[in-house]
Design a protein around this motif. Structure first.
Motif, PDB file in Angstrom:
ATOM      1  N   VAL A  52       0.852  -1.188   0.000  1.00 56.96           N
ATOM      2  CA  VAL A  52       0.000   0.000   0.000  1.00 56.96           C
ATOM      3  C   VAL A  52       0.890   1.241   0.000  1.00 56.96           C
ATOM      4  CG1 VAL A  52      -1.796   1.258   1.244  1.00 56.96           C
ATOM      5  CG2 VAL A  52      -1.751  -1.247   1.315  1.00 56.96           C
ATOM      6  N   ARG A  53       0.600   2.132  -0.917  1.00 55.43           N
ATOM      7  CA  ARG A  53       1.381   3.364  -1.007  1.00 55.43           C
ATOM      8  C   ARG A  53       0.594   4.579  -0.553  1.00 55.43           C
ATOM      9  NH1 ARG A  53       4.859   2.330  -6.592  1.00 55.43           N
ATOM     10  NH2 ARG A  53       6.253   0.843  -5.556  1.00 55.43           N
ATOM     11  N   PHE A  63       5.308   6.930  -1.297  1.00 51.33           N
ATOM     12  CA  PHE A  63       6.148   6.092  -0.431  1.00 51.33           C
ATOM     13  C   PHE A  63       5.352   4.857  -0.036  1.00 51.33           C
ATOM     14  CE2 PHE A  63       4.500   6.607   3.944  1.00 51.33           C
ATOM     15  CZ  PHE A  63       3.657   7.701   3.796  1.00 51.33           C
ATOM     16  N   ASN A  64       6.063   3.831   0.399  1.00 54.04           N
ATOM     17  CA  ASN A  64       5.424   2.580   0.789  1.00 54.04           C
ATOM     18  C   ASN A  64       5.037   2.615   2.260  1.00 54.04           C
ATOM     19  OD1 ASN A  64       5.683   1.072  -1.725  1.00 54.04           O
ATOM     20  ND2 ASN A  64       7.887   1.188  -1.353  1.00 54.04           N
ATOM     21  N   VAL A  65       3.739   2.485   2.540  1.00 57.69           N
ATOM     22  CA  VAL A  65       3.259   2.554   3.923  1.00 57.69           C
ATOM     23  C   VAL A  65       3.405   1.193   4.601  1.00 57.69           C
ATOM     24  CG1 VAL A  65       1.332   3.170   5.422  1.00 57.69           C
ATOM     25  CG2 VAL A  65       1.542   4.256   3.201  1.00 57.69           C
TER      26      VAL A  65
ATOM     27  N   LEU B 198       9.445   4.987   9.360  1.00 59.62           N
ATOM     28  CA  LEU B 198       8.698   5.527  10.498  1.00 59.62           C
ATOM     29  C   LEU B 198       7.324   4.874  10.599  1.00 59.62           C
ATOM     30  CD1 LEU B 198       9.501   9.350  10.264  1.00 59.62           C
ATOM     31  CD2 LEU B 198      10.347   7.726  11.968  1.00 59.62           C
ATOM     32  N   ALA B 199       6.676   4.628   9.448  1.00 61.40           N
ATOM     33  CA  ALA B 199       5.330   4.041   9.462  1.00 61.40           C
ATOM     34  C   ALA B 199       5.348   2.675  10.138  1.00 61.40           C
ATOM     35  CB  ALA B 199       4.776   3.933   8.041  1.00 61.40           C
ATOM     36  N   TYR B 275       4.982  14.856   8.140  1.00 62.28           N
ATOM     37  CA  TYR B 275       3.847  14.029   7.753  1.00 62.28           C
ATOM     38  C   TYR B 275       3.849  12.678   8.456  1.00 62.28           C
ATOM     39  CZ  TYR B 275       0.479  11.781   4.617  1.00 62.28           C
ATOM     40  OH  TYR B 275      -0.619  11.135   4.101  1.00 62.28           O
ATOM     41  N   GLY B 276       2.678  12.266   8.890  1.00 66.58           N
ATOM     42  CA  GLY B 276       2.538  10.938   9.492  1.00 66.58           C
ATOM     43  C   GLY B 276       1.371  10.195   8.855  1.00 66.58           C
ATOM     44  N   LEU B 277       1.588   8.919   8.544  1.00 71.46           N
ATOM     45  CA  LEU B 277       0.493   8.098   8.000  1.00 71.46           C
ATOM     46  C   LEU B 277       0.712   6.675   8.486  1.00 71.46           C
ATOM     47  CD1 LEU B 277      -1.987   8.062   6.012  1.00 71.46           C
ATOM     48  CD2 LEU B 277      -0.396   7.268   4.266  1.00 71.46           C
ATOM     49  N   VAL B 278      -0.254   6.145   9.226  1.00 74.75           N
ATOM     50  CA  VAL B 278      -0.076   4.793   9.759  1.00 74.75           C
ATOM     51  C   VAL B 278      -1.334   3.951   9.569  1.00 74.75           C
ATOM     52  CG1 VAL B 278       1.659   5.420  11.489  1.00 74.75           C
ATOM     53  CG2 VAL B 278      -0.751   5.476  12.111  1.00 74.75           C
ATOM     54  N   PHE B 279      -1.126   2.649   9.555  1.00 75.50           N
ATOM     55  CA  PHE B 279      -2.230   1.694   9.483  1.00 75.50           C
ATOM     56  C   PHE B 279      -3.077   1.798  10.746  1.00 75.50           C
ATOM     57  CE2 PHE B 279       0.038  -1.716   6.662  1.00 75.50           C
ATOM     58  CZ  PHE B 279      -0.350  -1.031   5.520  1.00 75.50           C
TER      59      PHE B 279
END
Lengths: 152, 355
Positions: A52-53, A63-65, B198-199, B275-279
């Protein structure tokens, strides 16, 4: 900023609905509408990963999450129509049913009946679930009335 | 430094594992915990294991938590190990967080932001008093209320501030991002790789590093521009189809931190962003990630690199709890030969001092 295709084709629409359908419900609806159509499984059902990007800052460079599990399946009807499915998670039966429904939906003689008896009810449940959560979210919407009064 | 292979101990290992299984089950007079219960009722643990295990699968994360007796790092480790058994079918198109189905969305910088502030299912404003009612299997105390939904658009805060040119814009570029699951970390690490690290980094580590920037180690005086949580659809474009398909909705948490920037020779004073993006629903992690992302942009923005959080190598080499636990815990393995030579060394040194 988004890569979304401008116009969603009808096949993309039904595939998105089928990808979110619970296996038992989809099976029951398909049996009611179609009985048990003959088909051959060409590939899978098999589990794998999708990376998932996201985009830096939300709209910048990709970027790759992280990865997610998916199951895919491809089936062919006796008529030669081929159906595909990619679903989230590891549910072989659900992927196979979604691929079968995708193949059946491409048959002009069946499409209208299946749209009414399978796709529409699934879409309605999915919309209802979304609306229920949206309603709960809306109840937590804040209005800072007090702050506005203090300022004047 | 090395450890040696040893033989023997099979019986002891079998007995240890049998006891572990019994301990995991606990008192059999209580009903066994189902994976579905963990998935539904320990959602924040599931979210954290998915984020740090870098694998979105709620059921597998719940299974891993059960298997690891609630040890979340061990659970994330189980997910990382499992993913290596699966082939990769595709990568998604970058998710569009602007079209997220919002369940929570707050801004600490705009009171009246378009679309409004939505609290969602938050612990904020709770009193942090133990709820003894939960000791009993009580019925749902008060059901959630529903209100009329508003279809107003919820633009991301940067999209609002950006219109005035006061906020640095996103740099659009569509190069293939680096992937830590394919290529080992190397330096200098681009922002794509830093964000991936970071994620999936340890929440505690990222939180501590983020906190350090607030306390003056690379101070950037950040504001929570926006935090949003909700479902985002994932699209892939399989070769056999030749067009994009929408395969599911994932819950993601996104954070935009906004920081004043005094400007440089080429850039006027403005606000920069982290920026932050997490599951999953992982607000603390998303916020900390955004702080550390901004800190690691110091060199790019012409700031002095003085603090640990600004040191890209330091942060990225230590953020992964699977690697960290592997190296720390490997100290348990037999180092008998190593230690024998160390013993000899110390004995010799003492003998030399005594002479």
């Amino acid at each position: 900023m988004t890569d979304r295709v401008p116009v969603e084709t009808s096949r993309q629409r039904w595939m998105a609905i089928l990808a979110r359908a619970p296996a038992e419900r989809l099976e029951a609806l398909l049996i009611e509408a179609e009985g048990a159509p003959e088909y051959t499984v060409l590939r899978g059902p098999e589990s794998g990963l999708v990376m998932v990007r996201g985009r830096a800052g939300g709209g910048g460079a990709p970027f790759n999450v992280g990865e997610m599990t998916v199951t895919r399946c491809t089936v062919r009807l006796d008529s030669g129509l081929v159906g595909h499915a990619y679903i989230a998670g590891r549910e072989p039966r659900r992927a196979e049913l979604a691929a079968l429904a995708d193949a059946l939906m491409q048959d002009p003689e069946r499409m209208e009946r299946l749209e009414a008896q399978v796709i529409t009810p699934l879409q309605a449940s999915q919309a209802a679930r979304r609306a229920e959560r949206a309603g709960k979210a809306a109840a937590t919407r804040v209005q800072f009335f007090a702050m506005q009064t203090m300022r004047t | 430094m090395a450890y040696v292979a040893v033989k023997g101990g099979e019986q002891a290992i079998d007995a240890a594992h049998a006891w572990l299984a019994e301990e995991r089950r606990g008192d059999t007079s209580s009903p066994a915990l189902s994976v579905a219960q963990i998935q539904d009722q320990l959602g924040r643990s599931v979210d954290r294991v998915m984020a740090e295990g870098s694998l979105y699968d709620r059921q597998l994360a719940a299974l891993a938590i059960k298997q690891a007796q609630g040890d979340l790092i061990e659970a994330a480790f189980l997910l990382r190990a499992y993913r290596t058994t699966l082939p990769r079918f595709a990568h998604s198109k970058p998710v569009d967080t602007a079209s997220m189905t919002i369940e929570r969305r707050i801004s600490a910088i705009f009171k009246d932001l378009p679309g409004g502030q939505v609290l969602g299912p938050t612990y904020d404003y709770t009193h942090r008093l133990l709820d003894f009612g939960l000791l009993e299997d009580e019925a749902l105390a008060t059901g959630a209320v529903a209100a009329e939904t508003d279809t107003a658009a919820m633009p991301r805060v940067p999209d609002i501030l950006g219109q005035e040119g006061l906020l640095e814009p996103d740099t659009v570029c569509d190069h293939e991002p680096g992937d830590l699951t394919r290529d080992p970390l190397s330096f200098p690490a681009g922002r794509d790789v830093r964000l991936q690290a970071l994620a999936r980094g340890d929440e505690g580590f990222v939180l501590g590093m983020g906190y350090s920037t607030q306390r003056g180690y690379g101070s950037s005086h950040p504001f929570a521009g926006e935090i949003r949580m909700g479902e985002v659809s994932v699209e892939i474009e399989p070769a056999e189809l030749g067009f994009a398909i929408d395969i599911c909705d994932l819950v993601l948490t996104e954070c935009q931190m906004v920081t004043r920037f005094k400007g440089s020779k080429t850039v006027p004073p403005q606000f920069t962003r982290g920026y932050g993006l997490v599951f999953g629903f992982g607000e603390r992690k998303a916020m900390a990630m955004a702080l550390v992302d901004r800190a690691m942009r110091a060199a790019e923005l012409g700031e002095d690199v003085t603090a640990p959080a600004q040191d890209v190598e330091f942060v990225l080499y230590h953020s992964d709890n699977i690697e960290a636990t592997g190296f720390v815990e490997h100290l348990k393995l037999p180092h008998y030969v190593d230690f024998q030579s160390e013993l000899q060394n110390v004995r010799r040194m003492r003998a030399e001092v005594a002479e």
